[in-house]
Design a protein around this motif. Sequence first.
Motif: not given
Length: 534
Positions: A129-138, A141-149, A151-158, A398-399
Amino acid sequence: MTPALGMFLLFVVITLAITYWAARRSRGAAAFFTASRRITGWQNGVAVAGDYMSAASFLGIAGLIAFFGYDGFMFSVGWLVAYLTVLLVVAEPLRNAGKYTMADVLAYRLNPRPVRAMASLSTLTVSTFYMIAQMVGAGALVALLLGSSHITYHTAVVGVGVLMIIYVVFGGMLATTWVQIIKAILLIAGTILLSLMVLAHFGWSLANFFDAVTRVSYHEKGNLVTKNFLQPGLRYIAPYGPLDLISLGMALVFGTAGLPHILVRFYTVPDAKTARVSVVWAMILIGSFYIMTTFRGFGAATIVGRDHIAAHGGNNMSAPLLAQALGGDIFFAFIAAIAFATILAVVAGLTISASTSFAHDFYTNVIHKGVERAPGEEVRVARITAFFVGAVAIGIAILLGKDANVAFLVALAFAVAASANLPVIVLSLFWKRFNTSGAVAGLAVGLIASIALIMISPSIMKIDPPGTAASARHLIQRPPIFPLENPGIVSIPLGFLAAIIGTFLRREEKAKQRFAELIVRANTGLGAEKAVLE
């Protein structure tokens, strides 16, 4: 290449180099699970701080203070005070009485197979549960900070998931430890710089700073309001607000001493004295960090403004937006890289605690009754488990998607740790009568009660008004049955009560006979080194 992306890649290169170095030294179970117990006190203290100060601490608390003032700062108090429990109750006896996991302490004088099975289930639940929360946040957050152009949300999670698996599978605890040390140093450095820049903005005057905090203006329900953010009541309001705050505090204070990824860190040091030293180092760093949330949170509220933060990513973006306002894009990129490092270090710690528990507790000691069938088998199982745990976390993150409300996952992790893990650890170490049936009952009831109460709480159930954003919608559109967001005030006493009742339902002479031996070992460390070498 943007500054943020460049700093992200630099951190990845450095940590992969550390993993390669650690992989050449991670030979055998003791090296993989505990870094051969050669981590020094200050190193483990910094690593503990790095493991503990997650993205929720760095980004979430600053956001809560920026939006709710004094009430948000109460989260910082809970997380800081929690380490007193760790220092005074569990650090020394856990180091002396265990080998690789929390279940080692429980199995020392209790029937090992049922206790290890339940402890492994609890560890996997908390970690997942702790890890899933971190992964969704990752991903978000990373997609927002770097911009969708970029990296996408799915790419950031993977990407985060793959790096996490590489650290654990190849570098083991040694690589994980040094990733956490680097992350902690970066986090403290970034926090100090940001705090100093906030003070400089107010002419190095605390009086000017807190005067501005008493007059924070923002729009609420279409109207411009000005409120004193030093006054309580912006988040925790009647009738259940005070109880909710107490419940949250209980979960944080008691849950920290039961978090598997924190507990395994005490097996990496050579003796109990070093374990105590490492906790003191951790408390100094963690205390400094949480005190400085005052400047990050209130600074964001007064300098950036609550309205601007809400329009640019929500309260989790308070600290990065404050960095951008004070230091421009370069400092914004540095803070973004720190956030990325924070997430990587925490998920690596969670992964190794989950894989260690499954391999050592469940596979070796439950399925194969404590017999390792081939040399190195336990480590191989741990590495395979890390792959599966990482894949599950990536898939669920991702789900759920970046708009998922995952705050309840972190609350659930702390609630389960406080309700299930801590009662059985404390009673096993300090109550002679405590036995196997009490441990199993405490773990089972604490686990079930905390999950069930979260599922019927306002974290999951609530009727949202029309027009509510997708990221703020609750999973079940019904009035909550349990009125508190965190179940700690109910589930923690239930965990203790179940453990006590379960103990009185059955007598177990073996557990009583080995209690004196456990006390001697837990307080002196006699026999601890022999157990590690066996």
